[in-house]
Design an enzyme around this catalytic site. Structure first.
Site, short mmCIF file in Angstrom:
data_model
loop_
_atom_site.label_atom_id
_atom_site.label_comp_id
_atom_site.label_asym_id
_atom_site.label_seq_id
_atom_site.Cartn_x
_atom_site.Cartn_y
_atom_site.Cartn_z
N ALA A 117 -7.51 0.81 1.58
CA ALA A 117 -6.47 1.94 0.89
C ALA A 117 -5.85 2.60 2.11
O ALA A 117 -6.08 3.89 2.29
CB ALA A 117 -7.52 2.92 0.24
N HIS A 118 -4.86 1.90 2.99
CA HIS A 118 -4.39 2.46 4.04
C HIS A 118 -3.62 3.61 3.80
O HIS A 118 -3.87 4.66 4.05
CB HIS A 118 -3.47 1.43 4.65
CG HIS A 118 -4.36 0.48 5.55
ND1 HIS A 118 -5.20 0.52 6.55
CD2 HIS A 118 -4.08 -1.06 5.29
CE1 HIS A 118 -5.45 -0.48 6.90
NE2 HIS A 118 -4.99 -1.47 6.25
N ASP A 119 -2.25 3.31 2.89
CA ASP A 119 -1.33 4.56 2.95
C ASP A 119 -1.80 5.52 1.70
O ASP A 119 -1.53 6.77 1.85
CB ASP A 119 0.01 3.96 2.68
CG ASP A 119 0.65 3.19 3.77
OD1 ASP A 119 0.09 3.15 4.83
OD2 ASP A 119 1.97 2.65 3.50
N THR A 151 -9.27 4.27 6.97
CA THR A 151 -8.81 3.58 6.05
C THR A 151 -9.43 2.25 5.74
O THR A 151 -9.71 1.76 4.66
CB THR A 151 -7.18 3.17 6.28
OG1 THR A 151 -7.28 2.38 7.29
CG2 THR A 151 -6.50 4.62 6.34
N ASP A 206 0.76 -1.32 -0.02
CA ASP A 206 -0.14 0.05 -0.28
C ASP A 206 0.89 1.24 -0.09
O ASP A 206 0.50 2.29 -0.37
CB ASP A 206 -1.02 0.11 1.16
CG ASP A 206 -0.35 0.07 2.67
OD1 ASP A 206 0.38 -0.68 2.73
OD2 ASP A 206 -0.88 0.50 3.40
#
Ligand SMILES: [Ca+2]
Length: 330
Positions: A254-256, A204, A19
């Protein structure tokens, strides 16, 4: 005609990481942002692997910026540490690092924390730090030169979990991975007198890139030597299996990339203000707690810490649209 604002100069502190790779692509290609440097840290893999991945990704995304290697472990070296190879694969990129066929830049001679201090001091008020790994490099930079706190434009952190919408930890019931990898560093960064925005699991986990969304990236996004959409599709296959088995979602969080979207379109997020501390001892080690109550006058461990901003809601469709648009030819 209105003059377009100058792009926001960014140092990207990262532990690539699949990510992280997605986030870096968006950061490198969005006209509102200007990537100035990549600083690496242990996390998803050891720092030698994440640094190599930082170099590979800079090459793949055609970014001529310094890549500086950072911390190999947390501030307190006796702290327990475990790499997320079960999530991101042995090479940190879902087994796909070998797909990148581009000339790799040399590492910057400076340690990451020194590069951060140098760049911030060279342009007071300008640099935004976006940190999407353990916060060790930022903490070391603050220790090395506390004066940088007043000179950083903003710090955007992917990490933590504050329990909104029942979003709690992903490593323990209360701790998120980046924070538990170095809780002391996170506490120092959140308590410092600089403006921090925290993009945690509360938001997230609201944004899922489904299998069909990821599949639609194939054949799109020019990279050096390999198509970026093809690379990300391949790199997310194992990563998606992990989330499927753990959380039952047919896709990846969609963490980062959410931290990058915050920098591009803050209006896509709802913020809550209040000082943030990190639990550093006991079974709740790594828990992030914000005091968002009205000031009562009582003295607590949060007293005297600056109010930081925590993201408590997001419009997922904006995150997904902004990321997808980065794959259209510019
Ligand atoms: Ca990361």
């Amino acid at each position: 005609m209105m003059k377009k604002p100058a792009p926001m100069p960014v140092i990207f502190d990262t532990d690539p990481g699949i990510d992280d790779a997605m986030a870096l692509y968006l950061l490198a290609h969005h006209p509102a942002l200007e990537l100035r440097a990549i600083t690496t840290v242990f996390g998803n893999a050891g720092v030698d692997v994440t640094s190599r991945n930082g170099q590979l990704l800079a090459a793949l995304f055609d970014q001529q910026v310094p890549v500086a290697k950072g911390a190999a472990g947390p501030l307190h070296v006796d702290a327990e540490r475990e790499f997320s190879v079960h999530v991101h694969g042995d090479d940190g990129l879902g087994g796909m690092a070998a797909m990148i066929d581009a000339e790799v830049p040399a590492l910057d001679a400076r340690p990451a924390s020194q590069l951060i201090c140098d760049m911030v001091n060279a342009e007071p008020g300008a640099i935004t730090l976006i940190a999407v790994g353990p916060l060790t490099n930022l903490a070391l930079a603050l220790r090395h030169d506390p004066g940088i706190a007043a000179k950083v434009h903003r710090v955007i952190v992917m990490g933590g979990a504050f329990g909104t919408q029942a979003r709690c930890g992903n490593v323990t019931p209360v701790a998120e991975a980046n924070i538990i990898n170095d809780p002391e560093a996170a506490d120092l960064v959140f308590s410092a007198d600089w403006p921090v925005v925290i993009v945690g699991l509360d938001v997230t986990h609201e944004t899922v890139m489904t299998e069909s969304y990821l599949s639609n990236l194939q054949g799109r996004g020019a990279g050096v030597g390999v198509c970026v959409g093809d690379f990300l599709w391949q790199a997310t296959r194992h990563y998606q299996d992990f989330y499927q088995s753990v959380d039952g979602i047919n896709g990846v969080y969609a963490h980062d990339a959410s931290a990058i979207v915050y920098a591009i379109e803050p209006a896509a997020f709802t913020l809550r203000a209040g000082p943030v501390r990190v639990v550093t001892e006991g079974i709740a080690r790594g828990q992030t707690i914000q005091d968002f109550r009205k000031p009562s006058g009582a003295v607590t461990p949060w007293s005297g810490c600056p109010a930081q901003q925590v993201c408590i809601a997001v419009r997922p469709e904006r995150v997904l649209a902004i990321f997808d648009q980065a794959f259209d030819a510019s």
